[in-house]
Design a protein around this motif. Structure first.
Motif, PDB file in Angstrom:
ATOM      1  N   ASN A  67      40.052  40.820  31.551  1.00  0.00           N
ATOM      2  CA  ASN A  67      39.400  41.330  32.614  1.00  0.00           C
ATOM      3  C   ASN A  67      39.188  40.229  33.721  1.00  0.00           C
ATOM      4  OD1 ASN A  67      38.445  44.068  31.964  1.00  0.00           O
ATOM      5  ND2 ASN A  67      37.182  42.963  30.386  1.00  0.00           N
ATOM      6  N   THR A  68      40.246  39.355  33.575  1.00  0.00           N
ATOM      7  CA  THR A  68      40.519  38.298  34.490  1.00  0.00           C
ATOM      8  C   THR A  68      41.965  38.136  35.069  1.00  0.00           C
ATOM      9  OG1 THR A  68      38.835  36.860  33.190  1.00  0.00           O
ATOM     10  CG2 THR A  68      40.357  35.597  34.521  1.00  0.00           C
ATOM     11  N   HIS A  69      41.609  37.885  36.435  1.00  0.00           N
ATOM     12  CA  HIS A  69      42.989  37.555  37.292  1.00  0.00           C
ATOM     13  C   HIS A  69      42.745  36.203  38.425  1.00  0.00           C
ATOM     14  CE1 HIS A  69      46.096  37.875  40.470  1.00  0.00           C
ATOM     15  NE2 HIS A  69      46.919  38.197  39.323  1.00  0.00           N
ATOM     16  N   PHE A  70      43.316  35.259  38.267  1.00  0.00           N
ATOM     17  CA  PHE A  70      43.477  34.469  39.292  1.00  0.00           C
ATOM     18  C   PHE A  70      44.179  34.304  40.284  1.00  0.00           C
ATOM     19  CE2 PHE A  70      41.897  32.470  34.977  1.00  0.00           C
ATOM     20  CZ  PHE A  70      40.751  32.171  35.162  1.00  0.00           C
ATOM     21  N   ALA A  71      43.857  34.037  41.542  1.00  0.00           N
ATOM     22  CA  ALA A  71      44.478  33.995  42.953  1.00  0.00           C
ATOM     23  C   ALA A  71      44.784  32.628  43.293  1.00  0.00           C
ATOM     24  CB  ALA A  71      44.159  34.902  43.855  1.00  0.00           C
ATOM     25  N   ASN A  72      43.916  31.393  42.823  1.00  0.00           N
ATOM     26  CA  ASN A  72      44.077  30.117  43.106  1.00  0.00           C
ATOM     27  C   ASN A  72      43.613  29.274  42.330  1.00  0.00           C
ATOM     28  OD1 ASN A  72      41.036  29.936  43.694  1.00  0.00           O
ATOM     29  ND2 ASN A  72      41.480  31.331  45.439  1.00  0.00           N
ATOM     30  N   THR A  73      43.710  28.182  42.470  1.00  0.00           N
ATOM     31  CA  THR A  73      43.123  27.116  41.646  1.00  0.00           C
ATOM     32  C   THR A  73      41.559  26.567  41.831  1.00  0.00           C
ATOM     33  OG1 THR A  73      44.056  25.369  42.833  1.00  0.00           O
ATOM     34  CG2 THR A  73      45.536  25.923  41.092  1.00  0.00           C
ATOM     35  N   THR A  74      41.030  26.920  42.976  1.00  0.00           N
ATOM     36  CA  THR A  74      39.883  26.188  43.155  1.00  0.00           C
ATOM     37  C   THR A  74      38.793  27.237  43.190  1.00  0.00           C
ATOM     38  OG1 THR A  74      40.236  27.177  45.577  1.00  0.00           O
ATOM     39  CG2 THR A  74      41.141  24.955  45.182  1.00  0.00           C
ATOM     40  N   GLY A  75      38.837  28.498  43.190  1.00  0.00           N
ATOM     41  CA  GLY A  75      37.793  29.450  43.274  1.00  0.00           C
ATOM     42  C   GLY A  75      37.351  29.899  44.365  1.00  0.00           C
ATOM     43  N   LEU A  76      37.879  29.464  45.639  1.00  0.00           N
ATOM     44  CA  LEU A  76      37.537  30.244  46.893  1.00  0.00           C
ATOM     45  C   LEU A  76      37.810  31.646  46.983  1.00  0.00           C
ATOM     46  CD1 LEU A  76      39.485  27.488  49.304  1.00  0.00           C
ATOM     47  CD2 LEU A  76      37.098  27.935  48.908  1.00  0.00           C
ATOM     48  N   HIS A  77      37.060  32.202  47.721  1.00  0.00           N
ATOM     49  CA  HIS A  77      36.932  33.651  47.411  1.00  0.00           C
ATOM     50  C   HIS A  77      38.177  34.439  47.659  1.00  0.00           C
ATOM     51  CE1 HIS A  77      35.362  37.683  46.953  1.00  0.00           C
ATOM     52  NE2 HIS A  77      35.790  37.957  48.223  1.00  0.00           N
ATOM     53  N   ASP A  78      38.694  35.302  46.816  1.00  0.00           N
ATOM     54  CA  ASP A  78      39.752  36.387  47.009  1.00  0.00           C
ATOM     55  C   ASP A  78      39.496  37.510  46.245  1.00  0.00           C
ATOM     56  OD1 ASP A  78      42.482  37.703  46.512  1.00  0.00           O
ATOM     57  OD2 ASP A  78      43.286  35.853  47.464  1.00  0.00           O
ATOM     58  N   SER A  79      39.564  38.512  47.140  1.00  0.00           N
ATOM     59  CA  SER A  79      39.275  39.807  46.381  1.00  0.00           C
ATOM     60  C   SER A  79      40.011  40.121  44.978  1.00  0.00           C
ATOM     61  CB  SER A  79      39.389  41.174  47.150  1.00  0.00           C
ATOM     62  OG  SER A  79      40.733  41.032  47.463  1.00  0.00           O
ATOM     63  N   ASP A  80      40.977  39.450  44.849  1.00  0.00           N
ATOM     64  CA  ASP A  80      42.272  39.613  43.749  1.00  0.00           C
ATOM     65  C   ASP A  80      41.931  38.335  42.734  1.00  0.00           C
ATOM     66  OD1 ASP A  80      43.874  41.205  42.198  1.00  0.00           O
ATOM     67  OD2 ASP A  80      45.470  39.844  42.876  1.00  0.00           O
ATOM     68  N   HIS A  81      40.796  37.920  42.969  1.00  0.00           N
ATOM     69  CA  HIS A  81      40.479  36.646  41.848  1.00  0.00           C
ATOM     70  C   HIS A  81      38.965  36.889  41.254  1.00  0.00           C
ATOM     71  CE1 HIS A  81      40.626  32.051  41.106  1.00  0.00           C
ATOM     72  NE2 HIS A  81      39.345  32.132  41.050  1.00  0.00           N
ATOM     73  N   TYR A  82      39.128  37.298  40.261  1.00  0.00           N
ATOM     74  CA  TYR A  82      37.779  38.043  39.289  1.00  0.00           C
ATOM     75  C   TYR A  82      37.790  37.590  37.960  1.00  0.00           C
ATOM     76  CZ  TYR A  82      41.336  41.461  38.416  1.00  0.00           C
ATOM     77  OH  TYR A  82      42.124  42.260  38.071  1.00  0.00           O
ATOM     78  N   SER A  83      36.743  37.685  37.432  1.00  0.00           N
ATOM     79  CA  SER A  83      36.582  37.391  35.787  1.00  0.00           C
ATOM     80  C   SER A  83      35.528  38.125  35.467  1.00  0.00           C
ATOM     81  CB  SER A  83      36.679  35.993  35.615  1.00  0.00           C
ATOM     82  OG  SER A  83      36.744  35.851  33.994  1.00  0.00           O
ATOM     83  N   GLY A 127      26.591  19.140  28.937  1.00  0.00           N
ATOM     84  CA  GLY A 127      27.630  19.754  29.841  1.00  0.00           C
ATOM     85  C   GLY A 127      27.602  20.739  30.419  1.00  0.00           C
ATOM     86  N   GLY A 128      28.438  20.693  31.695  1.00  0.00           N
ATOM     87  CA  GLY A 128      28.325  22.106  32.492  1.00  0.00           C
ATOM     88  C   GLY A 128      29.359  22.027  33.671  1.00  0.00           C
ATOM     89  N   LYS A 129      29.391  23.147  34.551  1.00  0.00           N
ATOM     90  CA  LYS A 129      30.139  23.289  35.458  1.00  0.00           C
ATOM     91  C   LYS A 129      29.302  24.437  36.538  1.00  0.00           C
ATOM     92  CE  LYS A 129      33.372  22.674  38.574  1.00  0.00           C
ATOM     93  NZ  LYS A 129      32.411  22.884  39.624  1.00  0.00           N
ATOM     94  N   THR A 130      29.244  23.971  37.640  1.00  0.00           N
ATOM     95  CA  THR A 130      28.519  24.877  38.549  1.00  0.00           C
ATOM     96  C   THR A 130      29.571  25.504  39.355  1.00  0.00           C
ATOM     97  OG1 THR A 130      28.073  23.067  40.451  1.00  0.00           O
ATOM     98  CG2 THR A 130      26.462  23.363  38.625  1.00  0.00           C
ATOM     99  N   GLY A 131      29.286  26.641  39.981  1.00  0.00           N
ATOM    100  CA  GLY A 131      29.926  27.346  40.950  1.00  0.00           C
ATOM    101  C   GLY A 131      29.045  28.122  42.008  1.00  0.00           C
ATOM    102  N   TYR A 132      29.927  28.195  43.135  1.00  0.00           N
ATOM    103  CA  TYR A 132      29.157  29.081  44.259  1.00  0.00           C
ATOM    104  C   TYR A 132      30.089  29.336  45.391  1.00  0.00           C
ATOM    105  CZ  TYR A 132      26.653  30.079  48.432  1.00  0.00           C
ATOM    106  OH  TYR A 132      26.167  30.829  49.713  1.00  0.00           O
ATOM    107  N   THR A 133      30.141  30.608  45.640  1.00  0.00           N
ATOM    108  CA  THR A 133      30.757  31.132  46.985  1.00  0.00           C
ATOM    109  C   THR A 133      29.607  32.276  47.486  1.00  0.00           C
ATOM    110  OG1 THR A 133      31.878  32.994  46.199  1.00  0.00           O
ATOM    111  CG2 THR A 133      33.236  30.642  46.401  1.00  0.00           C
TER     112      THR A 133
END
Length: 323
Positions: free
Chosen positions: A191-207, A268-274
């Motif tokens: 249930n994952t598809h990447f559209a970029n390497t950064t996580g900047l918003h894209d409707s086709d970039h989801y998980s 350990g950890g990694k944050t994310g936000y958009t």
């Protein structure tokens, strides 16, 4: 005088026999009409299953997922794959900078010499400045080592580090994204598809948080990834544009007052936000020698508010210590 009707011989026996045969049939039919104690007679659709499982856990805990700010969450004990808590774990999310977990592990698996020096091309910076993307602090034309770029991806969440690695290792970001999606398929991240390497918003970039958990568990088996993921800070080697190097600080650790939560240590950890993804967090913790990963996504707030993704981690881990 009316004659008395004579009963036919054997009619009573036939009635008794019919009763003996019919009653079990009626009983069986009734059983099939009643709902089972374990599951409904009519199977649920996938959406209905997700709705029915929201707010439930596979192992009883004191915490209710309703207490969490995050709209999706999953907690897994690594040694036996036990899911201890989940909330909408298979629901679609936008992973924001949790994407960079995949960026980093794919880069690592395509690097032969981590100390190799490379030059960041000027062309990658303009669009990132325009998008107000998070940056590690490298500059156009800076000569840096690949290992320092990896730390730049994970600790300060540097977009120039992510795209720089993509250009250097695959020739372009789109080529590198192909490698990311191939790895997702390999890992069963259905249930994952990447559209970029950064996580900047894209409707086709989801998980989903479930898929991100699969990814993180896999990535943690790589010793270099684990070193980077668990680092609180890192200072790069001297470069042509930063003779003293650049010191990075983990976006997660820098927002936590403590890493010890009632006997559970966050390591350990990694944050994310958009704006579309909300506040997200992928974290690794240890308690009594056992390691746990927690993935949360979709918490309200932003980088200037209370960090509800970290608040949720404290809520879950403090409850884990009570078990």
């Amino acid at each position: 005088m009316k004659k008395r009707r004579r009963k036919k011989r054997g009619s009573g026996r036939r009635i008794l026999l019919l009763s003996i045969l019919i009653i079990p049939v009626i009983y069986v039919i009734t059983l099939y009409q009643l709902p089972s104690a374990d599951a409904p007679f009519f199977p649920l659709s996938n959406d209905e299953k997700n709705d029915s499982q929201a707010g439930k856990t596979n192992q009883p805990t004191d915490i209710s997922v309703d207490e969490l700010y995050s709209s999706s969450a999953i907690l897994i004990r690594l040694n036996d794959q036990q899911i201890l808590l989940e909330k909408n774990s298979s629901n679609k999310i936008y992973p924001a900078s949790l994407t960079k977990i995949m960026t980093t592990i794919v880069a690592l698996e395509n690097i032969s010499d981590q100390q190799q020096k490379v030059v960041l091309p000027d062309s990658i910076f303009h669009d990132l400045y325009e998008a107000n993307a998070s940056m590690a602090g490298f500059l156009p034309g800076e000569e840096v080592s690949l290992i320092d770029l990896l730390y730049g991806v994970m600790l300060p969440s540097g977009a120039e580090s992510s795209i720089g690695l993509a250009y250097i290792l695959a020739g372009s970001e789109s080529n590198f994204v192909t490698l990311m999606n191939q790895k997702a398929v390999q890992l069963g991240m259905d249930n994952t598809h990447f559209a970029n390497t950064t996580g900047l918003h894209d409707s086709d970039h989801y998980s989903t948080v479930e898929d991100i958990a699969v990814l993180l568990e896999y990535a943690l088996q790589n010793p270099t990834f684990r070193d980077v993921f668990t680092a609180a800070s890192h200072t790069t080697a001297s470069t042509n544009l930063h003779p003293e190097g650049i010191t990075f600080h983990s976006t997660m650790f820098s927002r936590m007052d403590t890493t010890d939560i009632a006997g559970v240590k966050v390591i350990g950890g990694k944050t994310g936000y958009t704006g579309q993804a909300g506040l997200c967090l992928a974290s690794l913790a240890k308690e009594n020698g056992e390691e746990y990963i927690l993935i949360t996504a979709g918490a309200d707030g932003d980088t200037q508010t209370e960090q509800y993704n970290i608040t949720d981690a404290f809520t879950v881990y403090s409850n884990l210590a009570k078990e």
